[in-house]
Design an enzyme around this catalytic site. Structure first.
Site, PDB file in Angstrom:
ATOM      1  N   ASP A  86      -6.733  -4.317  -1.189  1.00 56.02           N
ATOM      2  CA  ASP A  86      -8.096  -4.713  -1.571  1.00 56.02           C
ATOM      3  C   ASP A  86      -8.216  -6.225  -1.722  1.00 56.02           C
ATOM      4  O   ASP A  86      -7.232  -6.935  -1.878  1.00 56.02           O
ATOM      5  CB  ASP A  86      -8.532  -4.028  -2.882  1.00 56.02           C
ATOM      6  CG  ASP A  86      -7.709  -4.453  -4.088  1.00 56.02           C
ATOM      7  OD1 ASP A  86      -6.473  -4.531  -3.978  1.00 56.02           O
ATOM      8  OD2 ASP A  86      -8.309  -4.720  -5.150  1.00 56.02           O
ATOM      9  N   GLU A 181      -5.941  -3.363  -6.785  1.00 60.84           N
ATOM     10  CA  GLU A 181      -5.163  -4.270  -7.648  1.00 60.84           C
ATOM     11  C   GLU A 181      -6.085  -5.268  -8.334  1.00 60.84           C
ATOM     12  O   GLU A 181      -5.909  -5.601  -9.492  1.00 60.84           O
ATOM     13  CB  GLU A 181      -4.120  -5.009  -6.811  1.00 60.84           C
ATOM     14  CG  GLU A 181      -3.090  -5.787  -7.637  1.00 60.84           C
ATOM     15  CD  GLU A 181      -3.474  -7.227  -7.935  1.00 60.84           C
ATOM     16  OE1 GLU A 181      -2.768  -7.863  -8.728  1.00 60.84           O
ATOM     17  OE2 GLU A 181      -4.482  -7.733  -7.385  1.00 60.84           O
TER      18      GLU A 181
HETATM   19 ZN   LIG Z   1      -3.156 -10.343  -5.140  1.00 59.46          ZN
END
Ligand SMILES: [Zn+2]
Length: 416
Positions: A86, A181
């Site tokens: 992401d 994340e």
């Molecule tokens: Zn990162």
């Protein structure tokens, strides 16, 4: 001699960044945005084409794959390399147009789609290290997504290298690509059993040679002040205003330190992040950070003392002080397995770089993974000016990152 195919890693990286994989902090689904799976699916397809039939993506968008051991040795630990697919919600990740600047001259780079975005060496000193080599930027309207698609590209290139070069001896290598994340949920649905690795490395770091083995330890603190409400027309000697007490607590915090705006390097802090209330009841939320767990606890006790002293001036008022653990310094775990960081440092040196051991004034998925049973420092990929339209990366750093990872696989085999 390890020779990484530079054209292949660049082509791979430029292709991956064009896939929009922005995560969403306000979503409750896993992954937080379905589009992250577009890249994850592609990665599975490419891993399968490379010969890893075990590659798979689960319903949450996690990609798992394994490169079988090719050594006689039976006791080589299973090592995992991990990156996140992401990109940060801070800056658009749609329609990214990567630009390869060949043979960077050191002159300002004006990004074509928004000419107010200018990449200057005076602002990004690290550009100096890339004079005469190739760098990649976005076009001005979006981030680049080197965070963390540079890590993804490096791991994919390493996988291909290991498959095609059987003379490079290694134990079983696990590959893990995670969603979300950037919104703090990168490990939320991770299946540790399925992963089946003993030690890991995230590839999610900056300058060539950097190795991050330490993060903050972090707690949240909530102070609830209970005042006494009365009709304001008849409140004399009765009403105790919780909002005013909250204000007094904030006023009593030290002004010369102990805050994000007055601390750096190894110093911890206490930081009010949210306040709400009515006259009867007010709540202040803080985050508390330090590298040292004992010091973290000292900060919390000091905060409790300051708040108690203020509240005690109002005998009818009471206070609740609630501590919630957020994450812990990965170093506390890594210290128990010194070889994890030592071998990474050796690998960086074998790739011809100086090791820069660094501490992160924040948390990473590595800190969570370390406490979930996978000791996991963070290794450089070259990403710079992340989460911004000026994000850039140097091609040679990605190449060095891949070299480092291959050396690291070999070192684990050698030392076992
Ligand atoms: Zn990162």
């Amino acid at each position: 001699m390890i020779i990484i195919n530079e054209n292949s890693i660049v082509e791979r990286f430029m292709r991956y960044v064009q896939i929009d994989t922005q995560s969403d902090p306000h979503s409750d689904t896993h992954p937080t945005t379905a589009k992250q799976k577009d890249l994850s699916k592609l990665l599975v397809k490419e891993l399968k084409e490379a010969g890893l039939n075990n590659a798979e993506m689960d319903e949450y968008g996690y990609v798992y794959a394994a490169i079988p051991s090719n050594t006689e040795k039976q006791n080589v630990p299973v090592i995992c390399f991990c990156s996140h697919v992401d990109t940060a919600p801070d800056c658009s990740g749609a329609n990214v147009k990567p630009i390869l600047h060949k043979n960077y001259s050191g002159n300002d780079i004006v990004l074509p789609d928004d000419t107010s975005q200018v990449l200057k060496m005076s602002e990004y000193a690290y550009l100096k290290h890339h004079m005469g080599s190739d760098i990649i930027t976005a076009s001005g309207n979006t981030l680049l997504g080197a965070d963390d698609k540079s890590g993804v590209a490096v791991i994919m290139e390493v996988a291909l290298y290991l498959i095609n070069n059987p003379s490079v001896k290694h134990g079983e290598i696990k590959i893990l690509f995670t969603p979300d994340e950037e919104v703090g949920k990168g490990t939320a649905k991770l299946n540790m059993k399925k992963l089946g690795a003993q030690f890991g490395y995230t590839l999610d770091g900056g300058e060539a040679g950097s190795l991050e083995d330490e993060t903050f330890s972090a707690d949240a603190v909530k102070i609830i002040i209970n005042g006494v409400i009365a009709h304001p027309g008849y409140g004399k000697n009765k009403l105790v205003n919780a909002i005013k007490i909250a204000g007094a607590i904030l006023q009593a915090l030290p002004k010369d330190g102990w805050s994000p705006e007055t601390t750096e390097k190894k110093e911890g802090f206490v930081h009010p992040v949210h306040i709400e209330g009515i006259a009867e009841k007010a709540t202040i939320e803080f985050i508390v950070r330090d590298f040292d767990l004992d010091k973290l606890k000292q900060h919390e006790e000091r905060l409790r003392d300051i708040a108690s002293k203020v509240v005690s001036k109002h005998p009818a008022a009471t206070m609740d002080f609630i501590i919630q653990e957020q994450y812990r310094n990965m170093k506390e775990i890594l210290n128990k397995y010194p070889q994890v960081v030592d071998y990474a440092a050796d690998a960086i040196k074998r790739a011809g770089l100086n090791v820069k051991t660094e501490s992160i004034r924040g948390g990473t998925d590595g800190s969570r993974l370390s406490y979930m049973g996978l000791p996991c420092p963070n290794i450089f990929t070259g990403m710079q000016a992340i989460h911004s339209k000026l994000e850039w990366t140097g091609v040679k750093d990605m190449v060095k990152s891949a070299e480092t990872i291959i050396h690291l696989c070999m070192i684990w085999e050698e030392k076992s």
